[in-house]
Scaffold this active site. Sequence first.
Site, PDB file in Angstrom:
ATOM      1  N   LYS A   1       0.825  -1.211   0.000  1.00 26.74           N
ATOM      2  CA  LYS A   1       0.000   0.000   0.000  1.00 26.74           C
ATOM      3  C   LYS A   1       0.857   1.259   0.000  1.00 26.74           C
ATOM      4  O   LYS A   1       0.496   2.268  -0.595  1.00 26.74           O
ATOM      5  CB  LYS A   1      -0.966  -0.025   1.177  1.00 26.74           C
ATOM      6  CG  LYS A   1      -0.313   0.015   2.563  1.00 26.74           C
ATOM      7  CD  LYS A   1      -0.297   1.406   3.145  1.00 26.74           C
ATOM      8  CE  LYS A   1       0.358   1.442   4.519  1.00 26.74           C
ATOM      9  NZ  LYS A   1       0.229   2.775   5.144  1.00 26.74           N
TER      10      LYS A   1
ATOM     11  N   THR B   1      -4.406   5.385   2.143  1.00 22.11           N
ATOM     12  CA  THR B   1      -3.074   5.938   1.905  1.00 22.11           C
ATOM     13  C   THR B   1      -2.911   6.521   0.508  1.00 22.11           C
ATOM     14  O   THR B   1      -1.985   7.295   0.272  1.00 22.11           O
ATOM     15  CB  THR B   1      -1.979   4.878   2.138  1.00 22.11           C
ATOM     16  OG1 THR B   1      -2.276   3.727   1.365  1.00 22.11           O
ATOM     17  CG2 THR B   1      -1.897   4.492   3.592  1.00 22.11           C
TER      18      THR B   1
END
Length: 323
Positions: free
Chosen positions: A181, A238
Amino acid sequence: MAHTARIAVIGAGAWGTALALQAARAGAEVSLWARDPTTMSAGRVMPRLPGYALPQAITVTSTLPHQADLILLACPTQHLRETARTVPPCAPLIACCKGIEQATGLMPLQVLAELFPHSVLGVLSGPNFAHEVAAGLPAAAVLASTERTQARRLADLLTTPAFRLYASDDPTGVQIGGAAKNVVAIAAGAAMGAKLGENARAALITRSIAELGRLSHAVGGRPETLSGLAGIGDLLLTCTGLASRNYRLGLAIGKGSPAQEAANTLEGVAEGMATAPALHQLALRHGVNAPVIATVSHLLAGTITMTDASRQLQARPVGHEFA
């Protein structure tokens, strides 16, 4: 009379402090390990997460735990080995970091398994900004261990109505999602910094899920785990939130700043810097097609420009979506 859980948090950065606050909220007696406890102000506020006073249930200490029900390792992945090897294995150890150890290509639980081959191990991951967890805002995460009942028992020690901690028996898939991520967040930030548009960012995030599913399967995880909190959940956070250091790093790169120069302006560590090349090598070793990870790795190394990165991804052949 019910036993009060004793939880030790190793690492007094923003995430460690937030986890300590959450553990106290769950009713535990908490030890928050810091190299220098005297840095805590008279108002019981940790410097890396100002604005959140520590309750009396949290003891800030430089003494490592010799008795606990759970140990949370909340240090950056690149420092996990040196930190963990000093910790007495007196309780289940949970890695609360995301990434790949650059020197070895190992995931956090693989590092811990080398140091503690006979201990109960787990990993905690999910879409969580430290300051929101510290504030007690609603959030969810996943705690993964190799045995589902064990994962649920450990997760219960930290779960509250506002912090929903789900259990998983796929720690490999959870770690792949947690590591990648940060890399995808750099890509998403770069797309926005280069003014490629919201459509481009959405496409990057979505195609990355397929990429991570292939990688997870290749290293022994389950692709469906990437559809959960440790995968798409963490990516959504994110890759869109300015509180993400990796996203802000990508924004700066997309606007033309060299990667290292952009990283030097950040407060704290952008884990994606170290994770991208390590994850790229992991994909190569397993013969996994991972174009987003590879592109970010080359972009950070300075071997391609932002224009090159965009052209390379757009020039890829278009096949069946789920083939």
